[in-house]
Structure formats: C-alpha cells, structure tokens
Motif scaffolding. Sequence first.
Motif, PDB file in Angstrom:
ATOM      1  N   THR A   1       0.847  -1.188   0.000  1.00 50.53           N
ATOM      2  CA  THR A   1       0.000   0.000   0.000  1.00 50.53           C
ATOM      3  C   THR A   1       0.884   1.239   0.000  1.00 50.53           C
ATOM      4  N   LEU A   2       0.622   2.131  -0.935  1.00 50.77           N
ATOM      5  CA  LEU A   2       1.370   3.379  -1.035  1.00 50.77           C
ATOM      6  C   LEU A   2       0.506   4.507  -0.473  1.00 50.77           C
ATOM      7  N   SER A   3       0.871   4.963   0.700  1.00 49.85           N
ATOM      8  CA  SER A   3       0.104   6.006   1.381  1.00 49.85           C
ATOM      9  C   SER A   3       0.993   7.214   1.633  1.00 49.85           C
ATOM     10  N   ALA A   4       0.358   8.329   1.912  1.00 51.05           N
ATOM     11  CA  ALA A   4       1.090   9.540   2.260  1.00 51.05           C
ATOM     12  C   ALA A   4       1.815   9.337   3.590  1.00 51.05           C
ATOM     13  N   VAL A   5       2.932  10.037   3.741  1.00 50.07           N
ATOM     14  CA  VAL A   5       3.710   9.999   4.979  1.00 50.07           C
ATOM     15  C   VAL A   5       3.685  11.397   5.581  1.00 50.07           C
ATOM     16  N   PRO A   6       3.250  11.546   6.832  1.00 49.03           N
ATOM     17  CA  PRO A   6       3.167  12.883   7.435  1.00 49.03           C
ATOM     18  C   PRO A   6       4.485  13.642   7.326  1.00 49.03           C
ATOM     19  N   GLY A   7       4.389  14.865   6.844  1.00 49.70           N
ATOM     20  CA  GLY A   7       5.554  15.739   6.748  1.00 49.70           C
ATOM     21  C   GLY A   7       6.407  15.533   5.524  1.00 49.70           C
ATOM     22  N   GLU A   8       6.119  14.499   4.715  1.00 48.06           N
ATOM     23  CA  GLU A   8       6.941  14.225   3.536  1.00 48.06           C
ATOM     24  C   GLU A   8       6.156  14.492   2.254  1.00 48.06           C
TER      25      GLU A   8
END
Length: 287
Positions: A197-204
């Motif tokens: 799963t490709l999800s957003a990463v906080p702060g990146e």
Amino acid sequence: MLTVVIAVMALGCLASGLYPMAASWVSSYNQSKIISGYESRLDHVKPSVSHQMAKAKQYNDALNAGVVLEKSGNMPIGIGASSNPDLEYEHILSSGSDGMIGRIKISSVHLDLPIYHGTSDALLQRGAGHVEGSHLPIGGKGKRSVITAHRGLANATMFSNLNKVKVDDTFTMEVFGEVLAYRVHSTKVIGPEDTVTLSAVPGEDLVTLVTSTPLGINTHRILVTGERIKPTPIADIQAAGEVPTIPGFPWWIVLALTGFGLTLAYFINRGFADAKSRSKRLAAASG
C-alpha cells in the motif's frame, strides 16, 4: 532466383530488426510534439491555471489518498476517496481533451514523457498515467502522488529503463507551470505474491513511480520513490518548458539506408555474376 530470395530475406531481417528502434523513435517524437504544445495550451486554458491549481490543492486536501498493489496485479489501484464530491478529478489540471496533466523528466535514463489523468490502456499507450486515488502531482507536505507507465512495449520506451534509476538520482515534473524536483530515496522490486500500500507519509512530499518487470514477463513490480527537493534547483526551473531533446537523431534511418544499400549492391553484383555465368553456359552449349 537464389539471389532474389537472399536479397528479400536480408531486407526482411533488416526490417524486423529495425522495427522496435524505429517505432520507439516515432513514439518518442510524437510525445515530444505533445509536450512542446503543452506550455502554449496553458496560456489559453479554461478555467485558468491559477484556478485549476487552487482546485487541485483543495482536491488533495479533501482526499483520503492511497494506492494498493495487489497480489499478481501489474496495475496500481487507487483506493483514495474524496470528502468533497464537487471536486471532479477529470476537470482538475485539465489542459485539453487529451487529459494531459504535465510532464515527467528523468535525465539519468533520458526519459521525457507526458503525464495523463488516469491509467486506462489507451492513455498508457501514449505516456505515463497518474493513478486516481493518489494525490494530484502538485506537491505538498503529507502528500504522495503515484505515476505509472508501461515497460517493454514493442513500439515505445516509456518506463523501460526505470530499473536503471538509482538512489540519489533526481527527476522533475512540470505541472501547470510549476516545476517540482524530487530526489530518489528508495528503489525496490516486489514480487507477485506481495501486497503493498502506497500512502502519504506525514511531513513528507513524495512521488512514487511504478512499472512492471522483468521485461516481457511482468510478474514483479518496480517502485521508485522520490522526496521533494526544496527549494527547487535553479537549473530545473530554467529548463522548464524546453523543447524535448528526446528522441534525438533517427539513427535507425541511417542503419536502414545502409542495410538497403548493401543489399542492393549485393543484388546488382550477383545479378551481373549470374548473367555472366549464363552467357558462358549458353556460349559453351552453342559451341
């Protein structure tokens, strides 16, 4: 008769050998023409560039983004959902009826492709596709866009050289007048049995490029993930909107003409030799 057969076979081998090179060059040339016209289209796009960029930010903020790579699945599947149904995906970052969003360049592997809305097979025959369900490729902290393209097409290069991209290589995307630069921080190959799963990463601020491998088999997936470079390098800003240098000089034409010339020379030479041989046989028979 044998001379004709050999000449025809030689031309057939030449044509079949040069077809992939020629078809790839023609495809890249067509892509370069599309990219060249993209910047001029933005001057007259409606709604305006600023309006659509604002809508794209709203869309990304409202999106619970995510992309999954299923077991034995070659194509990434968007699983993101928007909390604002009024923000229609197809009508945001729309520069024309062809669905082109922008352009991706990876200088280390000589790649320069248009990016389109969605991942339909028809679009992926023409360039790279943005996976709906991931964030639109305009950048932003806590955002992740996913871009995919075919690999190993007989008539186009696309992402065929993505396996050669290395950590610390850079790539850029030009989207509605904005230039976004990314440095690759990870590359990996995942097997057909793996689910990712490709999800957003906080702060990146991330972009992941996806394609299939090995060439012609396509059982595994290549993932190349880059993180945004801030500020954007001056050289990348200055290079924005430049006419593509790909596909370059059509060397396949030189090879084709050379091969044809050698075959023609062989045919003429053997034709004279055969004619001379026949004349000798006739003279001997008559004598």
